[in-house]
Design a protein around this motif. Structure first.
Motif, mmCIF file in Angstrom:
data_model
loop_
_atom_site.group_PDB
_atom_site.id
_atom_site.type_symbol
_atom_site.label_atom_id
_atom_site.label_comp_id
_atom_site.label_asym_id
_atom_site.label_seq_id
_atom_site.Cartn_x
_atom_site.Cartn_y
_atom_site.Cartn_z
ATOM 1 N N TYR A 25 0.811 -1.157 -0.035
ATOM 2 C CA TYR A 25 0.352 0.063 0.006
ATOM 3 C C TYR A 25 0.740 1.133 -0.028
ATOM 4 N N GLN B 222 2.029 6.738 -6.690
ATOM 5 C CA GLN B 222 0.993 7.693 -7.085
ATOM 6 C C GLN B 222 1.651 9.120 -7.081
ATOM 7 N N GLU C 76 7.693 -0.655 -8.329
ATOM 8 C CA GLU C 76 6.650 -1.153 -8.053
ATOM 9 C C GLU C 76 6.644 -2.588 -8.406
ATOM 10 N N THR D 117 6.658 -5.986 -5.806
ATOM 11 C CA THR D 117 5.473 -6.929 -5.950
ATOM 12 C C THR D 117 6.271 -8.380 -6.014
ATOM 13 N N ASP E 164 -10.024 -9.025 -16.188
ATOM 14 C CA ASP E 164 -9.313 -7.641 -16.217
ATOM 15 C C ASP E 164 -8.490 -7.194 -15.002
ATOM 16 N N PHE F 288 -5.502 -7.216 -12.706
ATOM 17 C CA PHE F 288 -4.014 -7.726 -12.659
ATOM 18 C C PHE F 288 -3.530 -7.865 -11.311
ATOM 19 N N HIS F 289 -4.262 -7.314 -10.198
ATOM 20 C CA HIS F 289 -3.755 -7.293 -8.885
ATOM 21 C C HIS F 289 -4.001 -8.625 -8.449
ATOM 22 N N GLN F 290 -3.052 -9.320 -8.112
ATOM 23 C CA GLN F 290 -3.272 -10.924 -7.667
ATOM 24 C C GLN F 290 -2.738 -10.980 -6.318
ATOM 25 N N VAL F 291 -2.006 -10.333 -5.631
ATOM 26 C CA VAL F 291 -1.575 -10.440 -4.485
ATOM 27 C C VAL F 291 -2.337 -10.846 -3.131
ATOM 28 N N GLY F 292 -3.343 -9.867 -3.300
ATOM 29 C CA GLY F 292 -4.496 -10.109 -2.307
ATOM 30 C C GLY F 292 -5.287 -11.281 -2.327
ATOM 31 N N SER G 242 -11.504 -11.715 -5.852
ATOM 32 C CA SER G 242 -10.968 -10.518 -5.315
ATOM 33 C C SER G 242 -10.707 -9.560 -6.497
ATOM 34 N N HIS H 187 -13.644 -3.109 -12.199
ATOM 35 C CA HIS H 187 -13.576 -4.405 -12.350
ATOM 36 C C HIS H 187 -14.625 -5.257 -11.684
ATOM 37 N N GLY I 145 -13.766 -9.824 -1.915
ATOM 38 C CA GLY I 145 -12.951 -8.993 -1.093
ATOM 39 C C GLY I 145 -12.076 -8.103 -1.753
ATOM 40 N N GLN J 24 -9.992 -4.042 -2.432
ATOM 41 C CA GLN J 24 -9.838 -2.622 -2.085
ATOM 42 C C GLN J 24 -11.179 -2.063 -2.932
ATOM 43 N N GLU K 15 -14.493 1.217 -1.640
ATOM 44 C CA GLU K 15 -14.918 2.210 -2.339
ATOM 45 C C GLU K 15 -15.962 2.121 -3.467
#
Ligand code: B12
Length: 215
Positions: free
Chosen positions: A49, A56, A65, A69, A100, A102-106, A148, A154, A177, A179, A183
């Protein structure tokens, strides 16, 4: 539970790509019997995070980054053998990221948490197409589907996956679940039955340990 100083040093090592130093920190924390969930949340999650915030703000590059990762994913593999359960739960789950996404760590952490509660888990990783995911769920007939989603855009893809799975498994419990649900993503899945948004690993462990394992 993880000291500020340890966290800062780990983050510096992570951004600088010092894999061995990162691994040494993790091994020291494991030896000190810091709970695995604390490593997942307070070290791996919170450092990434922070990497996101630095990126950002223009203070970390995309390459850094990626480096951070890649090291984190490697370290999840170091921690995992320490998270293995004493006994099997005789329950199975399919864990995946939405199409779509791509964030796979969670998602991987979620898979490891369920596995450490004794579940038999198949983790499909990032960006699984809706039709492929549905086909795999039909083939495996799991007790739980966990999806996730990080980017709010997405969430409709996750909803499409739930719809596709519902066509042949109307009662399959689905845990959502990531992020995206912190939001606004909640609104988009409000009308689905037997779908639960899970906001912490503690809550997920509660579900995994509950009799029957249904969310
Ligand atoms: C690494 C990273 C990437 C990598 C991912 C590589 C990989 N192998 O995963 C790459 C380079 C692919 C990437 C791409 C993008 N990214 Co990015 N990325 C990140 C970063 C830095 C870390 C992500 C991460 O691993 N976090 C750590 C994990 C452990 O946290 P987590 O996913 O939240 O998971 C925890 C919980 O949410 C929960 N959980 C997660 N899933 C589930 C599921 C269930 C069922 C349950 C119970 C719990 C649960 O458990 C975990 C442990 O607590 C984040 C920063 C951040 N805040 O996360 C930005 C971030 C997520 N990315 C962002 C953006 C904008 C993008 C891009 C759009 C950039 C671009 N313009 O191309 C693309 C989108 C790509 C896509 N199609 O998905 C933004 C998202 C902003 C937003 N609100 O939408 C962030 C927040 C960065 C920022 N500060 O702006 N990214």
């Amino acid at each position: 539970l993880i000291e500020q100083e340890t966290f800062r040093r780990y983050l510096d090592d992570l951004l600088a790509g010092r894999r061995e130093a990162c691994r040494a920190t993790v091994e020291r924390l494991l030896a000190e019997r810091v709970p695995i969930r604390t490593l997942y949340e307070e070290l791996f999650r919170d450092s990434l995070y922070e990497v996101g915030r630095l990126w950002q703000a223009g203070r970390a590059s995309v390459a850094h980054e990626h480096l951070a990762t890649a090291i984190t994913e490697e370290l999840l593999g170091v921690v995992f053998p320490h998270a293995l359960p004493a006994e099997e739960a005789d329950r199975s789950a399919v864990v995946s990221c939405a199409a779509d996404e791509f964030h796979q760590v969670g998602g991987r952490i979620v898979a490891d948490v369920l596995e450490s509660a004794g579940w038999d888990v198949k983790f499909l990783g990032a960006n699984t197409p809706v039709v492929e995911l549905a086909g795999f769920v039909r083939e495996l007939d799991p007790d739980l589907l966990a999806l996730s989603v990080t980017v709010v855009d997405h969430v409709p893809a996750a909803a499409a996956a739930i719809r596709a799975v519902r066509a042949f498994a109307p009662d399959l419990p689905v845990a959502l679940g990531g992020q995206a649900f912190a939001e606004g993503g909640r609104e988009l899945v409000r009308d689905f039955p037997v779908v639960r948004i899970v906001s912490s690993l503690e809550e997920l462990e509660g579900i995994a340990r509950a009799r029957g394992g249904r969310p």
